[in-house]
Design a protein around this motif. Structure first.
Motif, short mmCIF file in Angstrom:
data_model
loop_
_atom_site.label_atom_id
_atom_site.label_comp_id
_atom_site.label_asym_id
_atom_site.label_seq_id
_atom_site.Cartn_x
_atom_site.Cartn_y
_atom_site.Cartn_z
N GLU A 45 -17.36 -15.32 -9.99
CA GLU A 45 -17.71 -16.37 -9.03
C GLU A 45 -17.67 -15.80 -7.61
O GLU A 45 -16.77 -16.11 -6.83
CB GLU A 45 -16.74 -17.55 -9.13
N GLY A 46 -18.61 -14.94 -7.30
CA GLY A 46 -18.65 -14.36 -5.98
C GLY A 46 -18.93 -15.40 -4.91
O GLY A 46 -19.85 -16.21 -5.05
N GLN A 47 -18.14 -15.36 -3.86
CA GLN A 47 -18.33 -16.32 -2.77
C GLN A 47 -19.36 -15.80 -1.76
O GLN A 47 -19.68 -14.61 -1.74
CB GLN A 47 -17.00 -16.58 -2.08
N ILE A 48 -19.83 -16.69 -0.93
CA ILE A 48 -20.73 -16.30 0.15
C ILE A 48 -20.03 -15.27 1.02
O ILE A 48 -18.88 -15.45 1.43
CB ILE A 48 -21.15 -17.53 0.98
N GLY A 49 -20.70 -14.17 1.28
CA GLY A 49 -20.11 -13.08 2.05
C GLY A 49 -19.47 -12.01 1.21
O GLY A 49 -18.94 -11.03 1.74
N GLN A 50 -19.53 -12.15 -0.13
CA GLN A 50 -18.89 -11.18 -1.03
C GLN A 50 -19.91 -10.39 -1.85
O GLN A 50 -19.58 -9.94 -2.96
CB GLN A 50 -17.93 -11.89 -1.99
N ALA A 51 -21.08 -10.18 -1.35
CA ALA A 51 -22.13 -9.55 -2.16
C ALA A 51 -21.69 -8.19 -2.70
O ALA A 51 -21.81 -7.91 -3.90
CB ALA A 51 -23.41 -9.39 -1.34
N SER A 52 -21.18 -7.34 -1.84
CA SER A 52 -20.77 -6.01 -2.27
C SER A 52 -19.55 -6.08 -3.19
O SER A 52 -19.51 -5.45 -4.25
CB SER A 52 -20.45 -5.14 -1.05
N TYR A 53 -18.55 -6.86 -2.78
CA TYR A 53 -17.31 -6.97 -3.57
C TYR A 53 -17.59 -7.56 -4.94
O TYR A 53 -17.16 -7.03 -5.97
CB TYR A 53 -16.32 -7.83 -2.79
N ALA A 54 -18.32 -8.68 -4.98
CA ALA A 54 -18.61 -9.34 -6.26
C ALA A 54 -19.44 -8.45 -7.17
O ALA A 54 -19.19 -8.37 -8.38
CB ALA A 54 -19.33 -10.66 -6.01
N SER A 55 -20.41 -7.77 -6.61
CA SER A 55 -21.24 -6.88 -7.42
C SER A 55 -20.42 -5.73 -8.01
O SER A 55 -20.59 -5.38 -9.18
CB SER A 55 -22.38 -6.31 -6.57
N SER A 56 -19.55 -5.17 -7.20
CA SER A 56 -18.74 -4.04 -7.68
C SER A 56 -17.78 -4.49 -8.77
O SER A 56 -17.60 -3.80 -9.79
CB SER A 56 -17.97 -3.41 -6.52
N LYS A 57 -17.16 -5.64 -8.60
CA LYS A 57 -16.20 -6.12 -9.60
C LYS A 57 -16.91 -6.61 -10.86
O LYS A 57 -16.39 -6.46 -11.97
CB LYS A 57 -15.33 -7.22 -9.00
N GLY A 58 -18.11 -7.19 -10.70
CA GLY A 58 -18.91 -7.53 -11.87
C GLY A 58 -19.27 -6.29 -12.67
O GLY A 58 -19.31 -6.30 -13.90
N GLY A 59 -19.50 -5.19 -11.97
CA GLY A 59 -19.79 -3.93 -12.64
C GLY A 59 -18.61 -3.41 -13.44
O GLY A 59 -18.77 -2.89 -14.54
N VAL A 60 -17.41 -3.57 -12.88
CA VAL A 60 -16.20 -3.15 -13.61
C VAL A 60 -16.03 -3.98 -14.88
O VAL A 60 -15.68 -3.45 -15.94
CB VAL A 60 -14.96 -3.28 -12.70
#
Length: 253
Positions: free
Chosen positions: A151-166
């Motif tokens: 559930e990536g929040q607005i402003g978390q594009a890089s963080y959410a994408s990286s953690k989704g990858g993990v």
């Protein structure tokens, strides 16, 4: 796996979730190597727990290879790897000043996803050379994602994408390493007391805590460490990403 006497690598072990895990592993009898970019803090944690410290830039193949080799020299090849190194960049994809600079997006992917893969590949290669233990097990890898990977929040594009990858890497690696008796699991923490969180004003931290259903507080690093040790000790736990979030589901912002 019986932790006592086993060599363990904790990447990002100089502070926060990693330091708590390094301490917990040491208390359980592991020979712990603390790998971190901040060598001074890594050495302090290692001295506290009677472990070994090495500087490690997870985005560099040479640095990670040297750190894992130094830990191997100190304690032997590791049967346990816990990956906790990470950053939390925050920026909208398109903000007031235009599109996010590509390098800002790339940095989060490099540290959180590529960095996790970097140390995972090196530790797994060492584990494959070890003799099997009970149940044919040779090693276990615990990675760190985040509820932002779901559930990536607005402003978390890089963080959410990286953690989704993990999260995506978890089952793939577990399947690939199964023939070698190496397990791979991931912990996806919610809102935890970490150095990144500690930098926020107290009123902001309090407002975040009340969004957590139960218990209504921020998670503690020791609770992450307890979950990591449970994964290590539970041989039938494999290929799973475990949310450690007190039933939190992140809002859009």
């Amino acid at each position: 796996m019986d932790i006592k006497g086993v060599a363990a690598l904790v990447v990002g072990g100089a502070s926060g979730l990693g330091a708590a895990t390094a301490r917990a592993l040491a208390r359980a009898g592991a020979k712990v190597s603390v790998l971190d970019f901040n060598i001074e803090l890594a050495q302090a944690v290692a001295a506290e727990i009677g472990g070994f410290a090495a500087q490690c830039n997870v985005t560099s193949s040479d640095s990670a290879e040297a750190a894992v080799a130094a830990a191997r020299q100190a304690h032997g090849a590791a049967r346990i790897l816990v990956n906790t190194a990470g950053i939390a960049p925050a920026a909208k994809i398109v903000g007031k000043n235009g599109p996010m600079p590509l390098d800002e997006f790339r940095k989060g992917i490099e540290v959180n996803l590529v960095g996790t893969f970097n140390t995972l590949r090196l530790a797994a290669a060492d584990m494959m050379k070890l003799d099997p233990l009970a149940d044919g097990e040779r090693g276990v890898i615990v990675n760190t994602a985040s509820v932002a990977g779901y559930e990536g929040q607005i402003g978390q594009a890089s963080y959410a994408s990286s953690k989704g990858g993990v999260i995506a890497l978890t089952i793939q690696a577990a399947r690939e390493f199964a023939a070698s008796g190496i397990r791979v699991c991931t912990i996806a923490p919610g809102l935890f007391e970490t150095p990144m969180m500690a930098g926020l004003p107290e009123n902001v931290r309090a407002s975040l805590a009340v969004t957590v259903p139960f218990p209504q507080r921020l998670g503690r690093a020791e609770e992450y460490a307890k979950q990591a040790l449970n994964i290590v000790e539970s041989v039938y736990l494999n290929g799973e990403t475990i949310r450690l979030d007190a039933a939190l589901r992140m809002a859009a912002r």
